[in-house]
Motif scaffolding. Structure first.
Motif, PDB file in Angstrom:
ATOM      1  N   LYS A 127       4.479  -9.180   6.452  1.00 30.02           N
ATOM      2  CA  LYS A 127       3.131  -9.199   5.881  1.00 30.02           C
ATOM      3  C   LYS A 127       2.304  -8.016   6.389  1.00 30.02           C
ATOM      4  O   LYS A 127       1.593  -7.368   5.618  1.00 30.02           O
ATOM      5  CB  LYS A 127       2.432 -10.524   6.213  1.00 30.02           C
ATOM      6  N   THR A 128       2.399  -7.724   7.664  1.00 30.95           N
ATOM      7  CA  THR A 128       1.660  -6.605   8.234  1.00 30.95           C
ATOM      8  C   THR A 128       2.119  -5.284   7.631  1.00 30.95           C
ATOM      9  O   THR A 128       1.290  -4.435   7.283  1.00 30.95           O
ATOM     10  CB  THR A 128       1.821  -6.578   9.764  1.00 30.95           C
ATOM     11  N   LEU A 129       3.424  -5.100   7.470  1.00 28.72           N
ATOM     12  CA  LEU A 129       3.931  -3.863   6.877  1.00 28.72           C
ATOM     13  C   LEU A 129       3.481  -3.730   5.426  1.00 28.72           C
ATOM     14  O   LEU A 129       3.157  -2.618   4.974  1.00 28.72           O
ATOM     15  CB  LEU A 129       5.456  -3.802   6.984  1.00 28.72           C
ATOM     16  N   ASP A 130       3.444  -4.834   4.688  1.00 29.48           N
ATOM     17  CA  ASP A 130       2.930  -4.801   3.315  1.00 29.48           C
ATOM     18  C   ASP A 130       1.467  -4.366   3.300  1.00 29.48           C
ATOM     19  O   ASP A 130       1.049  -3.583   2.447  1.00 29.48           O
ATOM     20  CB  ASP A 130       3.065  -6.167   2.639  1.00 29.48           C
ATOM     21  N   MET A 131       0.688  -4.865   4.253  1.00 29.81           N
ATOM     22  CA  MET A 131      -0.721  -4.474   4.346  1.00 29.81           C
ATOM     23  C   MET A 131      -0.848  -2.985   4.669  1.00 29.81           C
ATOM     24  O   MET A 131      -1.683  -2.284   4.091  1.00 29.81           O
ATOM     25  CB  MET A 131      -1.442  -5.317   5.402  1.00 29.81           C
ATOM     26  N   PHE A 132      -0.023  -2.483   5.575  1.00 27.79           N
ATOM     27  CA  PHE A 132      -0.041  -1.053   5.910  1.00 27.79           C
ATOM     28  C   PHE A 132       0.316  -0.214   4.686  1.00 27.79           C
ATOM     29  O   PHE A 132      -0.289   0.832   4.446  1.00 27.79           O
ATOM     30  CB  PHE A 132       0.937  -0.736   7.041  1.00 27.79           C
ATOM     31  N   ASP A 133       1.323  -0.656   3.917  1.00 31.55           N
ATOM     32  CA  ASP A 133       1.708   0.061   2.696  1.00 31.55           C
ATOM     33  C   ASP A 133       0.547   0.119   1.713  1.00 31.55           C
ATOM     34  O   ASP A 133       0.290   1.165   1.098  1.00 31.55           O
ATOM     35  CB  ASP A 133       2.918  -0.600   2.031  1.00 31.55           C
ATOM     36  N   GLU A 134      -0.168  -0.984   1.560  1.00 32.17           N
ATOM     37  CA  GLU A 134      -1.306  -1.021   0.646  1.00 32.17           C
ATOM     38  C   GLU A 134      -2.412  -0.075   1.125  1.00 32.17           C
ATOM     39  O   GLU A 134      -3.006   0.661   0.332  1.00 32.17           O
ATOM     40  CB  GLU A 134      -1.843  -2.445   0.511  1.00 32.17           C
ATOM     41  N   ILE A 135      -2.684  -0.060   2.408  1.00 33.11           N
ATOM     42  CA  ILE A 135      -3.693   0.852   2.966  1.00 33.11           C
ATOM     43  C   ILE A 135      -3.269   2.299   2.723  1.00 33.11           C
ATOM     44  O   ILE A 135      -4.081   3.131   2.305  1.00 33.11           O
ATOM     45  CB  ILE A 135      -3.903   0.577   4.468  1.00 33.11           C
ATOM     46  N   ASP A 136      -1.995   2.606   2.961  1.00 33.64           N
ATOM     47  CA  ASP A 136      -1.501   3.967   2.719  1.00 33.64           C
ATOM     48  C   ASP A 136      -1.643   4.353   1.251  1.00 33.64           C
ATOM     49  O   ASP A 136      -2.025   5.480   0.939  1.00 33.64           O
ATOM     50  CB  ASP A 136      -0.035   4.097   3.150  1.00 33.64           C
ATOM     51  N   ARG A 137      -1.358   3.425   0.331  1.00 34.13           N
ATOM     52  CA  ARG A 137      -1.506   3.724  -1.099  1.00 34.13           C
ATOM     53  C   ARG A 137      -2.958   4.050  -1.432  1.00 34.13           C
ATOM     54  O   ARG A 137      -3.233   4.997  -2.162  1.00 34.13           O
ATOM     55  CB  ARG A 137      -1.020   2.538  -1.954  1.00 34.13           C
ATOM     56  N   ARG A 138      -3.884   3.260  -0.890  1.00 34.16           N
ATOM     57  CA  ARG A 138      -5.304   3.501  -1.166  1.00 34.16           C
ATOM     58  C   ARG A 138      -5.781   4.842  -0.640  1.00 34.16           C
ATOM     59  O   ARG A 138      -6.719   5.431  -1.174  1.00 34.16           O
ATOM     60  CB  ARG A 138      -6.156   2.377  -0.578  1.00 34.16           C
ATOM     61  N   HIS A 139      -5.133   5.332   0.413  1.00 38.02           N
ATOM     62  CA  HIS A 139      -5.539   6.598   1.014  1.00 38.02           C
ATOM     63  C   HIS A 139      -4.646   7.760   0.576  1.00 38.02           C
ATOM     64  O   HIS A 139      -4.718   8.850   1.146  1.00 38.02           O
ATOM     65  CB  HIS A 139      -5.538   6.478   2.537  1.00 38.02           C
ATOM     66  N   GLY A 140      -3.800   7.509  -0.419  1.00 40.76           N
ATOM     67  CA  GLY A 140      -2.945   8.569  -0.937  1.00 40.76           C
ATOM     68  C   GLY A 140      -1.851   9.008  -0.003  1.00 40.76           C
ATOM     69  O   GLY A 140      -1.350  10.127  -0.111  1.00 40.76           O
ATOM     70  N   ARG A 141      -1.471   8.144   0.925  1.00 42.66           N
ATOM     71  CA  ARG A 141      -0.433   8.511   1.896  1.00 42.66           C
ATOM     72  C   ARG A 141       0.897   7.845   1.601  1.00 42.66           C
ATOM     73  O   ARG A 141       1.843   7.992   2.367  1.00 42.66           O
ATOM     74  CB  ARG A 141      -0.871   8.108   3.301  1.00 42.66           C
ATOM     75  N   ALA A 142       1.000   7.113   0.503  1.00 40.41           N
ATOM     76  CA  ALA A 142       2.210   6.355   0.221  1.00 40.41           C
ATOM     77  C   ALA A 142       3.340   7.274  -0.193  1.00 40.41           C
ATOM     78  O   ALA A 142       3.153   8.228  -0.938  1.00 40.41           O
ATOM     79  CB  ALA A 142       1.951   5.326  -0.867  1.00 40.41           C
ATOM     80  N   GLU A 143       4.525   6.973   0.328  1.00 41.56           N
ATOM     81  CA  GLU A 143       5.722   7.678  -0.108  1.00 41.56           C
ATOM     82  C   GLU A 143       6.237   6.983  -1.353  1.00 41.56           C
ATOM     83  O   GLU A 143       6.156   5.759  -1.474  1.00 41.56           O
ATOM     84  CB  GLU A 143       6.794   7.635   0.981  1.00 41.56           C
ATOM     85  N   THR A 144       6.786   7.741  -2.272  1.00 41.64           N
ATOM     86  CA  THR A 144       7.330   7.145  -3.483  1.00 41.64           C
ATOM     87  C   THR A 144       8.831   7.355  -3.516  1.00 41.64           C
ATOM     88  O   THR A 144       9.367   8.280  -2.891  1.00 41.64           O
ATOM     89  CB  THR A 144       6.706   7.754  -4.747  1.00 41.64           C
ATOM     90  N   ASP A 145       9.508   6.491  -4.248  1.00 47.20           N
ATOM     91  CA  ASP A 145      10.950   6.596  -4.421  1.00 47.20           C
ATOM     92  C   ASP A 145      11.299   7.372  -5.680  1.00 47.20           C
ATOM     93  O   ASP A 145      12.461   7.484  -6.044  1.00 47.20           O
ATOM     94  CB  ASP A 145      11.587   5.197  -4.497  1.00 47.20           C
ATOM     95  N   GLU A 146      10.289   7.916  -6.366  1.00 47.74           N
ATOM     96  CA  GLU A 146      10.504   8.622  -7.622  1.00 47.74           C
ATOM     97  C   GLU A 146      11.153   9.985  -7.363  1.00 47.74           C
ATOM     98  O   GLU A 146      10.812  10.674  -6.416  1.00 47.74           O
ATOM     99  CB  GLU A 146       9.176   8.830  -8.346  1.00 47.74           C
ATOM    100  N   VAL A 147      12.077  10.346  -8.253  1.00 49.37           N
ATOM    101  CA  VAL A 147      12.724  11.644  -8.175  1.00 49.37           C
ATOM    102  C   VAL A 147      12.010  12.583  -9.124  1.00 49.37           C
ATOM    103  O   VAL A 147      11.759  12.264 -10.274  1.00 49.37           O
ATOM    104  CB  VAL A 147      14.220  11.530  -8.560  1.00 49.37           C
ATOM    105  N   GLU A 148      11.648  13.765  -8.639  1.00 54.14           N
ATOM    106  CA  GLU A 148      10.917  14.737  -9.466  1.00 54.14           C
ATOM    107  C   GLU A 148      11.856  15.602 -10.229  1.00 54.14           C
ATOM    108  O   GLU A 148      12.904  15.937  -9.867  1.00 54.14           O
ATOM    109  CB  GLU A 148      10.001  15.584  -8.588  1.00 54.14           C
TER     110      GLU A 148
END
Length: 60
Positions: free
Chosen positions: A39-60
């Protein structure tokens, strides 16, 4: 599954134990700790997404 040893203040352990066992939400302490970490890691991921710090699994 790897085992991890941590020191936990007694008051946290006492609070945790209120949620473990036949009358609790969790089967055992390990189950409760794993759920809390997830649960804590999910919350950290959400915070990172809101701040534009999330890593994506998408291939460019």
């Amino acid at each position: 599954m790897p085992k991890v040893s941590v020191e936990i203040p007694q008051e946290l352990l006492d609070d945790l134990d209120e949620h473990v066992g036949d009358e609790g939400k969790f089967v055992n302490r390990s189950d409760a700790v794993r759920a809390s970490i997830r649960k804590t890691l999910d919350m950290f991921d959400e915070i990172d997404r809101r701040h534009g710090r999330a890593e994506t699994d998408e291939v460019e």
